[in-house]
Motif scaffolding. Structure first.
Motif, PDB file in Angstrom:
ATOM      1  N   LEU A  98       0.857  -1.182   0.000  1.00 59.62           N
ATOM      2  CA  LEU A  98       0.000   0.000   0.000  1.00 59.62           C
ATOM      3  C   LEU A  98       0.898   1.238   0.000  1.00 59.62           C
ATOM      4  O   LEU A  98       1.835   1.324  -0.767  1.00 59.62           O
ATOM      5  N   ASN A  99       0.636   2.162   0.893  1.00 58.13           N
ATOM      6  CA  ASN A  99       1.489   3.351   1.009  1.00 58.13           C
ATOM      7  C   ASN A  99       2.392   3.274   2.230  1.00 58.13           C
ATOM      8  O   ASN A  99       2.921   4.290   2.675  1.00 58.13           O
ATOM      9  N   TYR A 100       2.564   2.060   2.753  1.00 56.75           N
ATOM     10  CA  TYR A 100       3.295   1.890   4.004  1.00 56.75           C
ATOM     11  C   TYR A 100       4.656   1.246   3.766  1.00 56.75           C
ATOM     12  O   TYR A 100       4.750   0.184   3.143  1.00 56.75           O
ATOM     13  N   SER A 101       5.696   1.858   4.303  1.00 54.47           N
ATOM     14  CA  SER A 101       6.995   1.196   4.357  1.00 54.47           C
ATOM     15  C   SER A 101       6.915   0.069   5.389  1.00 54.47           C
ATOM     16  O   SER A 101       5.960  -0.004   6.175  1.00 54.47           O
ATOM     17  N   PRO A 102       7.901  -0.837   5.430  1.00 53.40           N
ATOM     18  CA  PRO A 102       7.880  -1.880   6.467  1.00 53.40           C
ATOM     19  C   PRO A 102       7.801  -1.307   7.881  1.00 53.40           C
ATOM     20  O   PRO A 102       7.095  -1.856   8.732  1.00 53.40           O
ATOM     21  N   ALA A 103       8.533  -0.225   8.140  1.00 54.88           N
ATOM     22  CA  ALA A 103       8.466   0.399   9.470  1.00 54.88           C
ATOM     23  C   ALA A 103       7.072   0.931   9.749  1.00 54.88           C
ATOM     24  O   ALA A 103       6.548   0.803  10.864  1.00 54.88           O
ATOM     25  N   ASP A 104       6.451   1.519   8.747  1.00 51.35           N
ATOM     26  CA  ASP A 104       5.086   2.024   8.917  1.00 51.35           C
ATOM     27  C   ASP A 104       4.103   0.876   9.155  1.00 51.35           C
ATOM     28  O   ASP A 104       3.180   1.001   9.972  1.00 51.35           O
ATOM     29  N   LEU A 105       4.311  -0.219   8.433  1.00 50.20           N
ATOM     30  CA  LEU A 105       3.428  -1.375   8.626  1.00 50.20           C
ATOM     31  C   LEU A 105       3.483  -1.874  10.066  1.00 50.20           C
ATOM     32  O   LEU A 105       2.458  -2.236  10.647  1.00 50.20           O
ATOM     33  N   GLN A 106       4.691  -1.898  10.642  1.00 50.24           N
ATOM     34  CA  GLN A 106       4.805  -2.327  12.035  1.00 50.24           C
ATOM     35  C   GLN A 106       3.967  -1.438  12.948  1.00 50.24           C
ATOM     36  O   GLN A 106       3.336  -1.919  13.900  1.00 50.24           O
ATOM     37  N   LYS A 107       3.953  -0.156  12.654  1.00 50.71           N
ATOM     38  CA  LYS A 107       3.207   0.775  13.502  1.00 50.71           C
ATOM     39  C   LYS A 107       1.703   0.628  13.308  1.00 50.71           C
ATOM     40  O   LYS A 107       0.934   0.683  14.273  1.00 50.71           O
ATOM     41  N   VAL A 108       1.288   0.420  12.060  1.00 56.00           N
ATOM     42  CA  VAL A 108      -0.135   0.195  11.803  1.00 56.00           C
ATOM     43  C   VAL A 108      -0.611  -1.077  12.502  1.00 56.00           C
ATOM     44  O   VAL A 108      -1.734  -1.136  13.017  1.00 56.00           O
ATOM     45  N   LEU A 109       0.262  -2.086  12.531  1.00 51.36           N
ATOM     46  CA  LEU A 109      -0.117  -3.389  13.076  1.00 51.36           C
ATOM     47  C   LEU A 109       0.220  -3.530  14.552  1.00 51.36           C
ATOM     48  O   LEU A 109       0.131  -4.634  15.097  1.00 51.36           O
ATOM     49  N   ALA A 110       0.639  -2.454  15.210  1.00 54.94           N
ATOM     50  CA  ALA A 110       0.972  -2.523  16.628  1.00 54.94           C
ATOM     51  C   ALA A 110      -0.193  -3.111  17.414  1.00 54.94           C
ATOM     52  O   ALA A 110      -1.346  -2.723  17.232  1.00 54.94           O
ATOM     53  N   GLY A 111       0.124  -4.047  18.293  1.00 52.50           N
ATOM     54  CA  GLY A 111      -0.915  -4.685  19.089  1.00 52.50           C
ATOM     55  C   GLY A 111      -1.559  -5.871  18.429  1.00 52.50           C
ATOM     56  O   GLY A 111      -2.494  -6.455  18.977  1.00 52.50           O
ATOM     57  N   LYS A 112      -1.090  -6.240  17.240  1.00 51.23           N
ATOM     58  CA  LYS A 112      -1.635  -7.412  16.560  1.00 51.23           C
ATOM     59  C   LYS A 112      -0.511  -8.420  16.350  1.00 51.23           C
ATOM     60  O   LYS A 112       0.598  -8.062  15.975  1.00 51.23           O
ATOM     61  N   SER A 113      -0.802  -9.659  16.585  1.00 54.55           N
ATOM     62  CA  SER A 113       0.187 -10.720  16.418  1.00 54.55           C
ATOM     63  C   SER A 113       0.013 -11.311  15.029  1.00 54.55           C
ATOM     64  O   SER A 113      -0.786 -12.218  14.811  1.00 54.55           O
ATOM     65  N   VAL A 114       0.759 -10.784  14.076  1.00 52.94           N
ATOM     66  CA  VAL A 114       0.555 -11.195  12.688  1.00 52.94           C
ATOM     67  C   VAL A 114       1.820 -10.946  11.884  1.00 52.94           C
ATOM     68  O   VAL A 114       2.544  -9.978  12.112  1.00 52.94           O
ATOM     69  N   SER A 115       2.100 -11.832  10.952  1.00 52.21           N
ATOM     70  CA  SER A 115       3.190 -11.649   9.992  1.00 52.21           C
ATOM     71  C   SER A 115       2.845 -12.426   8.735  1.00 52.21           C
ATOM     72  O   SER A 115       2.149 -13.450   8.786  1.00 52.21           O
TER      73      SER A 115
END
Length: 939
Positions: free
Chosen positions: A583-600
């Motif tokens: 999307l428009n998210y770098s990997p670092a941004d993705l980590q922040k969007v997904l904070a609190g979720k256990s997913v990879s």
């Protein structure tokens, strides 16, 4: 069990409220944390401590440990290396087991030497590990007898000591090289001149060669005593019976009269700043290490101490995130980096910062690490950073709490070892979850920022180390290193600005497709779904874990579909897609969007197949499916991150062949396949000149923009009824454009005939022998097992003869298998590290054992040991989600009926000594093998 890692997930408020309502009252800040109610901790009159816990995972298995507070730090001058040598002797003769009898007996009940039966020696402790089956009362009784012998009955026969010298010296030889040479200079500085620098567990070669047997017997008498020991018993056993066995076997042990005091070495305070530069042309990487003062800090067993640990982990996670983001610049200051507070040795901690250096060298790395530390020290973190770190921490606790009854016995044992050796509290996961729910929300930003200011001193005495080959420029002096640190400290830093992130990946889910067919396989407990776009999904709900869902998808294709000129673009396509985000998210941004979720989740282009894999907690499956959807359909283009990845890969490749072992491995592979361009070799910097952003993205989209031919597998704690509409929404809506879904045989084949090559690299007097037998094979599941039996029987003989009888090797052995793709083939490889003077003897002895198998077949007892190990491993694997997803996928790729997974024990029972003999005759062709030998450089 201390929180050891942070995983992305959300906190479960209802679960937390329910738990807190039923948990014991929370302790006061100064209260000592309680001991978990599920473990019994006791002490015998002789001072021996024991830990006992009933735990049913894995079933019918018991984890036994003997832990001794005695390591290399206690050695006298004539004993350097004998703490570790004592550990070796525990397997070489004792009161109830003659030399070799112990290993042979344990193999007969399915306990494999090395994988299961093992031990290690460190500065302050020696730990013996023995997992045993509990379906036999005799095996349990003998397991305790083994621990008793280790504690008090090692015989130390002169002949056995002499026989073991060669093996221990080979282990020492294996560890020689650039790292060892640099550590000899580093450790006295790292430990501030303390005793730790003089007592490395492996010891000194001259002592190992010449010590008198009385020296090792004296170490054993002095330090192997019950007041310095603990026995751990965790597994499928009645605790009362376990306690009886502990008392019967260890209650009779006695402490020596006038026992030597067990004292712990002190690390002196550093008085001055110091810069240290260490060079070695064989170093595989250049490393910068900044160590701030080492401070005494024993474990704090109180509730207030637990809170401080949570604060430290929160700022450690946020600082790590910031350091990681520095590597994503177009011209990164280092390849990898990190900083934080950690244990040095028992009772001491230090803040440190490290970096794996790139072409820019030490100056940009020093600037980045120091200035990022200063930014955190001066301005702290932001509220949004802390909020994300808290969410991650709470979700991790939630998952550990959910899995508290599905935790492996070995994990509990590891916690109890830390409690005995270091005093780490062990209140149990129910209490820890309650503490986290009560404490984490109340930890303030001001509190965290104050803690990081205290952890990162600005002017205390520090040790700055630069080590590696340092071949790109003239190495600095130690004084110049310190000057660079001072200059970095003088730079002005500004507060970090953070931005707001969405709380979910997709604002609006796609319009759902449909499930058009469903078929149940009752034997396997699976359900196969066919989606409206033709994609297939196989579901296998299990109760093996309470909060784990594994996902994998596969189809044929992969790198094989791209020509030789495109191989580097194809090889790095999936890695680069992951580096640029979605999307428009770098990997670092993705980590922040997904904070609190256990997913990879991620996609991989392998040689012959396209693969998608991922995992999630049960509550995060929809997020997992969203992540798959966007990574396949909307990969992100980012020229800066592309350039950053390429720069870091080039930098890592610069010294990749500096180690003799790396050049040796590279030569083995290129010799075996005749320098075929499709065979991946050790990367060279110039390889990355051939990787182009446009082509990489085109290849990734060609393979992953269409889900045609994909079969997705979901195994774990899935609720099929809840999952099905999500599958229709996110997988049934994947595009399925027409693309090739078969692999191409690119013609890679091993060379034929006997090919021998020598590699002469390295200063140290050590060698390595690689011999690989290859050819065509008739592929089947039965033949896979025959090959596996051959390899494992051969390893038993290589250990018995080359290691135990001849003392020619410490480690090494055989590996091999039979494969179907891209053509039916086999490969068996011998890897035998040894001394240069012993190369010919090692090869001759290994070949002699192979010829014995060809002429006589294996001993029935050896094959029985192999089969018992198979059964033990297989029955345990049947309760693991990873096993099932791997086996289901392998059945698809190899064309097996998935029900054949259930026939393993029958196939294993059918393997006979004659089968193994025939396999030895078939697969060891002495007119067709590749032999590569590493020798040290001449002169």
């Amino acid at each position: 069990m201390k929180l050891s890692s942070f995983k992305l997930a959300t906190a479960a408020a209802l679960l937390g409220a329910s738990l807190l309502a039923h948990a014991a009252p929370l302790p006061a800040p100064g209260d000592t944390l309680p001991v978990a109610p599920h473990v019994k901790v006791g002490k015998l009159p002789n001072g021996l401590t024991y830990y006992i816990q009933r735990n049913g995972r894995p079933e019918k298995r018991l984890e036994l440990r003997l832990v001794v507070k005695a390591g290399s730090i206690l050695e006298d001058e004539d004993q350097l290396g004998l703490a570790h040598f004592t550990e070796h002797m525990a397997f070489n003769g004792s009161t109830h087991f003659k030399r070799h009898e112990l290993v042979s007996y344990l193999q007969s009940i399915g306990v494999k030497f090395g994988r299961d039966l093992n031990a290690y020696t460190s500065f302050d402790q020696t730990v013996y590990m023995l997992p045993i089956p509990t379906d036999s009362k005799e095996a349990v009784e003998k397991g305790f007898l083994v621990l008793e012998d280790w504690a008090s009955g090692i015989t130390f026969n002169d002949e056995d000591i002499e026989s073991e010298r060669g093996i221990v010296l080979e282990e020492l030889r294996m560890g020689k090289g650039a790292s060892d040479r640099m550590n000899q200079v580093l450790y006295p500085k790292l430990f501030n001149g303390s005793r730790y620098a003089e007592r490395l567990p492996i010891g000194k070669a001259d002592v190992l060669r010449t010590f008198k047997p009385e020296a090792i017997r004296r170490f054993y008498r002095d330090w192997y005593r019950p007041d310095l020991m603990a026995v751990m018993v965790v597994g499928d056993i009645d605790p009362a019976e376990a306690e009886k066995l502990v008392k019967a076997h260890f209650g009779k042990l006695k402490n020596p009269a006038n026992a030597r005091p067990r004292e712990y070495a002190a690390i002196p305070e550093r008085k001055t700043d110091e810069g240290l530069v260490i060079t070695d042309r064989e170093a595989p990487a250049d490393v910068l290490y900044i160590r701030y003062p080492i401070v005494p800090q024993p474990e704090d067993p109180t509730y207030a101490g637990y809170r401080r640990d949570l604060v430290e982990k929160l700022y450690g996670a946020m600082l790590s995130q910031r350091i990681m983001e520095l590597t994503q610049q177009a011209d990164p200051p280092f390849i990898q980096g990190g900083s934080g507070t950690g244990k040095v040795v028992r009772g001491y901690r230090s803040f440190s910062a490290t970096a794996l250096l790139g072409k820019g060298g030490h100056v940009p790395a020093i600037n980045a690490l120091v200035q990022e530390g200063e930014r955190a020290r001066q301005f702290g973190f932001t509220a949004s950073e802390l909020d994300r770190a808290k969410k991650t921490m709470l979700r991790n606790y939630e998952r550990m709490y959910a899995e508290r009854d599905k935790t492996d016995s070995a994990a509990f044992v590891a916690e109890y070892i830390r409690n005995f050796l270091e005093g780490e509290p062990m209140p149990g996961m129910q209490n820890e979850y309650a503490y986290a729910q009560a404490l984490v929300p109340g930890i303030t930003l001001e509190e965290v920022n104050a803690a990081v200011r205290a952890a990162i001193p600005s002017d205390d005495k520090k040790l700055v180390i630069l080590m590696g080959a340092l071949k790109d420029r003239a190495p600095p002096t130690g004084t110049e290193l310190l000057a660079a640190i001072d200059q970095a400290h003088r730079q002005t830093v500004t507060a970090r600005e953070d931005k707001a992130y969405a709380s979910s990946l997709l604002d609006k889910p796609p319009a759902p497709g449909r499930i058009v067919a469903e078929q149940e396989n009752k034997a396997l407990g699976t359900t196969e779904l066919t989606l409206s776009n033709g994609v297939k999904v196989v579901l296998k709900p299990t109760d093996f874990r309470n909060d784990q869902v594994l996902m994998s998808a596969v189809r044929f294709g992969g790198q094989s579909l791209f020509g030789d000129a495109d191989i580097f673009n194809a090889r790095y396509a999936s890695a680069l897609a992951a580096q640029m985000g979605a999307l428009n998210y770098s990997p670092a941004d993705l980590q922040k969007v997904l904070a609190g979720k256990s997913v990879s989740a991620g996609a991989t282009l392998s040689d012959l197949s396209d693969n998608v894999s991922g995992s999630a907690g049960s509550a995060d499956i929809e997020t997992l499916l969203q992540l798959i959807h966007v990574k396949l359909t909307q990969p992100r283009r980012d020229e800066m991150l592309f350039n950053s990845f390429i720069a870091r890969q080039r930098d890592m490749a610069r010294n990749a062949l500096a180690r003799p072992e790396a050049e040796f491995s590279d030569t083995v592979r290129t010799t075996l396949y005749g320098d075929h361009p499709r065979v991946a070799r050790t990367p060279r910097p110039e390889d990355f000149d051939k990787v182009q952003l446009d082509r990489v993205q085109q290849i990734y989209r060609e393979r992953f923009a269409s889900a045609k031919g994909m079969t997705f597998y979901f195994v774990g704690s899935v609720d099929a009824a809840k999952l099905k509409p999500l599958l229709a929404t996110y997988l049934a809506t994947l595009p399925v454009g027409d693309i090739p879904v078969a692999y191409r045989d690119t013609g890679v084949r091993p060379v034929r005939g006997v090919v021998k090559k020598e590699v002469r690299r390295g200063k140290e007097p050590k060698s390595n022998v690689s011999i690989t037998f290859t050819g065509d094979a008739a592929f089947s599941q039965a033949e896979q097992l025959r090959m596996q039996a051959l390899v494992e029987v051969l390893n038993i003989k290589l250990t018995e003869v080359l290691r135990e009888q001849l003392g020619l090797i410490y480690g090494g052995g055989a590996s091999g298998g039979v494969g179907k793709l891209p053509y039916p083939n086999y490969s068996v490889a011998l890897a035998l590290p040894c001394g240069p003077e012993n190369v010919d003897r090692v090869i001759a002895a290994a070949f002699a054992e192979i010829r014995k198998l060809q002429e006589n077949g294996p001993a029935a007892a050896d094959l029985a040991k192999v089969k018992q190990s198979w059964l033990t491993s297989h029955r345990r694997a049947l309760r693991e989600n990873a096993f099932w997803i791997g086996q289901l996928q392998a059945a698809q790729l190899n064309g097996f009926a998935p029900e054949s997974i259930l026939g393993f024990e029958e196939r294993a029972a059918a393997v006979t000594p004659a089968d193994v003999q025939a396999a030895a005759q078939r697969y060891f062709d002495f007119d067709n093998y590749v032999q590569v030998v590493l020798y040290p450089e001449a002169g």
